[in-house]
Design an enzyme around this catalytic site. Structure first.
Site, PDB file in Angstrom:
ATOM      1  N   ARG A 184       0.825  -1.195   0.000  1.00  0.00           N
ATOM      2  CA  ARG A 184       0.000   0.000   0.000  1.00  0.00           C
ATOM      3  C   ARG A 184       0.857   1.242   0.000  1.00  0.00           C
ATOM      4  NH1 ARG A 184       2.632   1.978   3.158  1.00  0.00           N
ATOM      5  NH2 ARG A 184       2.776   1.676   5.402  1.00  0.00           N
TER       6      ARG A 184
ATOM      7  N   GLU B 295       0.201   9.914   8.640  1.00  0.00           N
ATOM      8  CA  GLU B 295       1.384   9.124   9.006  1.00  0.00           C
ATOM      9  C   GLU B 295       1.568   9.030  10.513  1.00  0.00           C
ATOM     10  OE1 GLU B 295       2.574   6.694   7.136  1.00  0.00           O
ATOM     11  OE2 GLU B 295       2.738   8.279   5.646  1.00  0.00           O
ATOM     12  N   HIS B 296       1.835   7.821  10.978  1.00  0.00           N
ATOM     13  CA  HIS B 296       2.112   7.551  12.401  1.00  0.00           C
ATOM     14  C   HIS B 296       0.936   7.922  13.308  1.00  0.00           C
ATOM     15  CE1 HIS B 296       6.337   6.264  12.342  1.00  0.00           C
ATOM     16  NE2 HIS B 296       6.492   7.104  11.348  1.00  0.00           N
TER      17      HIS B 296
ATOM     18  N   GLY C 224       8.737   1.286   2.799  1.00  0.00           N
ATOM     19  CA  GLY C 224       7.574   2.032   3.274  1.00  0.00           C
ATOM     20  C   GLY C 224       6.306   1.723   2.507  1.00  0.00           C
TER      21      GLY C 224
ATOM     22  N   SER D 279       5.755  -4.141   2.565  1.00  0.00           N
ATOM     23  CA  SER D 279       6.066  -5.506   2.107  1.00  0.00           C
ATOM     24  C   SER D 279       5.888  -6.507   3.241  1.00  0.00           C
ATOM     25  CB  SER D 279       7.497  -5.575   1.557  1.00  0.00           C
ATOM     26  OG  SER D 279       8.429  -5.160   2.533  1.00  0.00           O
TER      27      SER D 279
ATOM     28  N   ASP E 245      -1.866  -1.033   7.671  1.00  0.00           N
ATOM     29  CA  ASP E 245      -1.315  -1.810   6.549  1.00  0.00           C
ATOM     30  C   ASP E 245      -2.127  -3.074   6.289  1.00  0.00           C
ATOM     31  OD1 ASP E 245       0.554   0.158   6.849  1.00  0.00           O
ATOM     32  OD2 ASP E 245       2.115  -1.135   7.650  1.00  0.00           O
TER      33      ASP E 245
ATOM     34  N   ASN F   2      14.059  -0.875   8.170  1.00  0.00           N
ATOM     35  CA  ASN F   2      13.232  -1.987   8.636  1.00  0.00           C
ATOM     36  C   ASN F   2      12.710  -1.670  10.036  1.00  0.00           C
ATOM     37  OD1 ASN F   2      12.488  -4.495   9.983  1.00  0.00           O
ATOM     38  ND2 ASN F   2      13.250  -5.502   8.144  1.00  0.00           N
ATOM     39  N   LYS F   3      11.383  -1.528  10.140  1.00  0.00           N
ATOM     40  CA  LYS F   3      10.757  -1.148  11.421  1.00  0.00           C
ATOM     41  C   LYS F   3      11.119  -2.092  12.562  1.00  0.00           C
ATOM     42  CE  LYS F   3       6.393  -0.945  10.147  1.00  0.00           C
ATOM     43  NZ  LYS F   3       4.976  -0.633   9.960  1.00  0.00           N
TER      44      LYS F   3
END
EC number: 2.7.1.157
Length: 458
Positions: free
Chosen positions: A43, A49-50, A143, A146, A190, A233-234
């Protein structure tokens, strides 16, 4: 409809080159053919955001890039995972007592999150095994979600193997919860858009209860995604979870300031709801209750009347217990202003004034400034890419996704698209200090795509 389960379609695999190639690779890998295929899209978040993990609505759309998994249920109790990308090694494990290592965000752990989420939802043990071959077209750590697409795909794979039924909303909620097994304290946007997306429309996603409303985007402009090629990578860094905790602490301090039951409050949205005020008033309350200087853990404890041990063990997540400063004022200001921008964006889309594209672009620009200055989730490359996109005709441009790398999304008038793509390509991707290999480049116009699907061979 959100109350229905994901769609199952019958397809002629031979007529779909990607499915056919996946079927052939599956056969050479496992010596058999898949029984079915599952797709879940990535997406792009247009604005908001956040703020999903703070309880506020967001405005994403699905993209055509996706995760596709070929699946064969087997009699053994073994899960065998393989990936068409040689960078991601094969993995196999028993289907009972799935262990997910939070210290290593390896690709297969995201599959295990979705698998375990469905397994635990139904309270099942002794699950049959399966052979799975994964093929992803979403750039990793960009972002564009995935990792969540893989969690959602795995959840739908597991549900299909079990022969069970769940609505799209139930699936989204289970997958949002189960992705936290990897250690990321995400909010649910997400997974929601991956299941609830519909072709041709963006969605306003609202939480508690989860629901999605169509948002008709302007017809005279297109959204263009550009990858900064800085990977983030979060689950591998603490940036994201620190922001979640800063928002949680800000909510508690605001609640305490207003004599609410602060120990029960987790999200900034709960403070607003409990006070019964609008977002503009919440911004004024934030100015009054919080100071711009960073808070130390000791000051937070003094404000709440708790010990450092209570703060660390009862409020902070394990990977944020050693943080020395919390910017509570800045994070709350971003969240409340961004939540207001989402509602303004939807209102403009509904009213469709003549200067709609300029108005939406202005909101996107304000969003990026707030992400950069108040939430501090940008990076120099993203800021440069946003500036380049605006220079070459974008009415609005902003980082999208968690930030600290990944992609920008820009709103570009349709008649400027060809020159915009050529100029951004040259200015960012072909500049002297950044000649990127073609596969690392990611610059494309996108339109709203559909949600997760199951394919059966006709």
């Amino acid at each position: 409809m959100a109350t229905e389960g994901p769609v199952t379609c019958r397809v002629q695999v031979a007529e779909h080159p990607r499915l056919l190639k996946l079927k052939e690779m599956f056969n050479s890998k496992f010596g058999s053919i898949p029984k079915f295929y599952v797709r879940a899209p990535g997406r792009v978040n247009i604005i908001g955001e956040h703020i999903d993990y703070c309880g506020y609505s967001v405005l994403p759309m699905a993209v055509e890039q996706d995760m596709l998994i070929a699946v064969e249920p087997v009699k053994t109790h073994t899960l065998q995972l393989a990936n068409t990308n040689p960078l991601y090694p094969d993995f196999s494990t028993g289907t009972n007592n799935i262990q997910i290592d939070k210290t290593k965000p390896l690709w297969h752990n995201y599959f295990l999150c979705g698998f375990k989420g469905i397994q635990e939802h139904f309270g099942l043990s002794d699950l049959a095994g399966m052979n799975c071959l994964v093929d992803g077209t979403i750039p990793p750590s960009s972002g564009l979600s995935s990792s969540s697409a893989l969690v959602c795909c795995a959840g739908l794979v597991t549900l299909t193997v079990l022969g069970m039924n769940l609505s799209k909303v139930e699936l989204a909620e289970i997958c949002a919860k189960s992705e936290r097994y990897i250690g990321t304290e995400g909010g649910g946007m997400d997974q929601s858009i991956s299941f609830l997306a519909e072709e041709g429309t963006a969605k306003l996603i609202e939480f508690s209860p989860l629901r999605a409303t169509d948002v008709k985007l302007p017809s005279g402009a297109v959204f263009v995604i550009a990858n900064s090629c800085v990977e983030m990578n979060k689950a591998a860094t603490s940036h994201f979870n620190i922001r979640v905790m800063e928002c949680r602490l800000a909510a508690k301090l605001l609640a305490k300031h207003k004599n609410l039951q602060w120990d029960k409050v987790l999200r900034l949205e709960e403070v607003q709801t409990n006070l019964g005020v609008n977002l503009e008033e919440m911004l004024l309350i934030t100015e009054d209750a919080l100071h711009p200087e960073p808070y130390s853990p000791e000051e937070v404890c003094r404000c709440l009347g708790i010990s450092l041990l209570e703060l660390q063990t009862q409020i902070l997540s394990p990977n944020t217990q050693d943080v020395l400063i919390f910017k509570l004022y800045q994070r709350a200001k971003h969240v409340y202003s961004e939540a207001a921008r989402v509602l303004q964006f939807k209102k403009i889309c509904e009213e469709a004034p003549d200067n709609m594209v300029q108005l939406l672009g202005k909101l996107m620009n304000q969003s990026h400034e707030s992400c950069r200055d108040m939430y501090e989730c940008s990076c120099p490359e993203l800021d440069q890419l946003v500036d380049i996109c605006r220079t070459f005709g974008a009415q609005g441009s902003r980082l999208t996704g968690a930030g600290w790398g990944g992609c920008t999304v820009s709103l570009v008038p349709a008649d400027k698209l060809p020159s915009f793509l050529a100029n951004v390509q040259e200015a960012y991707y072909q500049s002297g200090d950044r000649r990127l290999a073609p596969e690392k480049q990611s610059l494309f116009a996108t339109k709203p795509g559909g949600g997760a699907l199951v394919f059966l061979e006709a």
